[in-house]
Enzyme design. Structure first.
Site, mmCIF file in Angstrom:
data_model
loop_
_atom_site.group_PDB
_atom_site.id
_atom_site.type_symbol
_atom_site.label_atom_id
_atom_site.label_comp_id
_atom_site.label_asym_id
_atom_site.label_seq_id
_atom_site.Cartn_x
_atom_site.Cartn_y
_atom_site.Cartn_z
ATOM 1 N N ASP A 181 -64.559 11.335 16.918
ATOM 2 C CA ASP A 181 -63.294 11.101 17.434
ATOM 3 C C ASP A 181 -62.286 11.932 16.537
ATOM 4 O O ASP A 181 -62.305 12.013 15.188
ATOM 5 C CB ASP A 181 -62.924 9.725 17.474
ATOM 6 C CG ASP A 181 -61.787 9.222 18.013
ATOM 7 O OD1 ASP A 181 -60.566 9.656 17.780
ATOM 8 O OD2 ASP A 181 -62.139 8.340 18.938
ATOM 9 N N ASP A 197 -72.921 1.374 8.184
ATOM 10 C CA ASP A 197 -73.644 0.374 8.285
ATOM 11 C C ASP A 197 -74.276 0.655 9.863
ATOM 12 O O ASP A 197 -73.801 0.213 10.703
ATOM 13 C CB ASP A 197 -73.172 -1.070 8.446
ATOM 14 C CG ASP A 197 -74.240 -2.212 8.707
ATOM 15 O OD1 ASP A 197 -75.288 -1.902 8.820
ATOM 16 O OD2 ASP A 197 -73.753 -3.382 9.027
ATOM 17 N N CYS A 250 -80.292 -2.811 8.864
ATOM 18 C CA CYS A 250 -80.741 -3.942 8.656
ATOM 19 C C CYS A 250 -82.158 -3.746 9.364
ATOM 20 O O CYS A 250 -82.899 -4.283 10.137
ATOM 21 C CB CYS A 250 -80.212 -4.914 9.417
ATOM 22 S SG CYS A 250 -79.640 -4.813 11.002
#
Length: 314
Positions: A181, A197, A250
């Site tokens: 963007d 993340d 994660c």
């Protein structure tokens, strides 16, 4: 009737999809992979992050004891309290006034690795509902400028009430169309710290989301790898010389973690890997690690997390 699980084939004992069990046993060996699988199949405790802008951990533990909720300090994050049972905390005054947030200790550590300081320009690149954004804002003591970027307006909308409770005014949520963007391009070379993340398989969070393992596939992970590489490359452009970039997931799979970082470093000679052990020592976090942060539920009692700290050469 109780089934004697000791006689089951090992992949059934693991209660994981065959492809995932194969990857884990190849990497860790059968015994360690089984210990990991067992921990992933055990429900997680409830971790809380104490908002350091509003209170300290001991006072919050004492206030929770009045509720009565027993919350104990965790070993690694100085802002984390672990609640053994799972009480409803949504109606507690401490929750309503933003003194506590629900956040896994591993997730709190990721925010601490960013090492954001007062007055800096910082971005949480895949902010989602903003758990780590709020942790970063408190670390910055509500100074400087903290961007919370995400492609999902719906996810960022969930940050708004949390932000209002937190008392932070240095956070700027920004919806972006994609990782390339124009809003990102405008910040090229301007930020002190960027946390990525990255969207991932979520296989480190099976204690909380057990169904994820049956929805995830080898092909799905391969598709994520393309996205992870692209997001990391785009986010890196915002980091100024001497600035820090933290890539985190994660996930417990190499191909979403080390492999992405190694490929990035091979293509970006202007970035260097900073050993996680060095940054943990800087942050006074007592945790034995090598080059990367790797957290596992059976060893650290957190969700499965990975992080790499990269620095742009001066």
């Amino acid at each position: 009737m109780q089934i004697d699980r000791s006689h089951l084939p090992v992949v059934m004992k693991s209660n994981l999809p065959a492809w995932l069990w194969e990857k884990l046993s190849e990497r860790f060996g059968e015994e360690k992979a089984l210990a990991l699988a067992e921990s992933l199949n055990t429900p997680a405790s409830l971790d809380l992050r104490v908002n350091s802008m509003k209170a300290n951990r001991d006072d919050v533990a004492a206030a929770l004891a009045q509720a009565p909720i027993i919350a104990e300090p965790t070993p690694y994050s100085s802002t984390c309290l672990r609640v053994k049972k799972k009480p409803s905390i949504q109606n507690l005054p401490l929750f309503k006034d933003g003194t506590i947030e629900v956040q896994d200790e591993g997730s709190q550590l990721l925010a601490q690795l960013v090492g954001a300081r007062r007055g800096e320009m910082v971005a949480d690149f895949c902010a989602g509902a903003g758990g780590k954004t709020l942790a970063l804002g408190a670390t910055m003591r509500n100074t400087g400028r903290l961007y919370a970027f995400d492609i999902s307006e719906k996810r960022l909308a969930k940050l708004k009430p949390r932000l209002a409770r937190s008392g932070l005014s240095n956070v700027h949520p920004v919806v972006i169309a994609h990782e390339k963007d124009a809003k990102i391009k405008r910040l090229a070379g301007k930020l002190d710290r960027v946390l990525v993340d990255a969207p991932c398989s979520g296989l480190g969070t099976l204690r909380r989301n057990p169904d994820v393992k049956w929805r995830q596939t080898v092909e799905g992970v391969a598709e994520l790898n393309v996205k992870q590489s692209s997001i990391l490359a785009s986010a890196s452009r915002m980091v100024k010389a001497g600035g820090r970039l933290v890539y985190a997931t994660c996930s417990i799979l190499d191909e979403e973690n080390e492999a992405i970082v190694q490929a990035f470093l091979a293509e970006h000679a202007d970035f260097t890997l900073v050993p996680a052990s060095k940054v943990l020592a800087e942050q006074k976090i007592e945790l034995e690690m090598g080059d990367y942060l790797k957290l596992y539920p059976h060893i650290h009692q957190t969700d499965g997390f990975f992080a790499a700290i990269l620095e742009r050469n001066k």
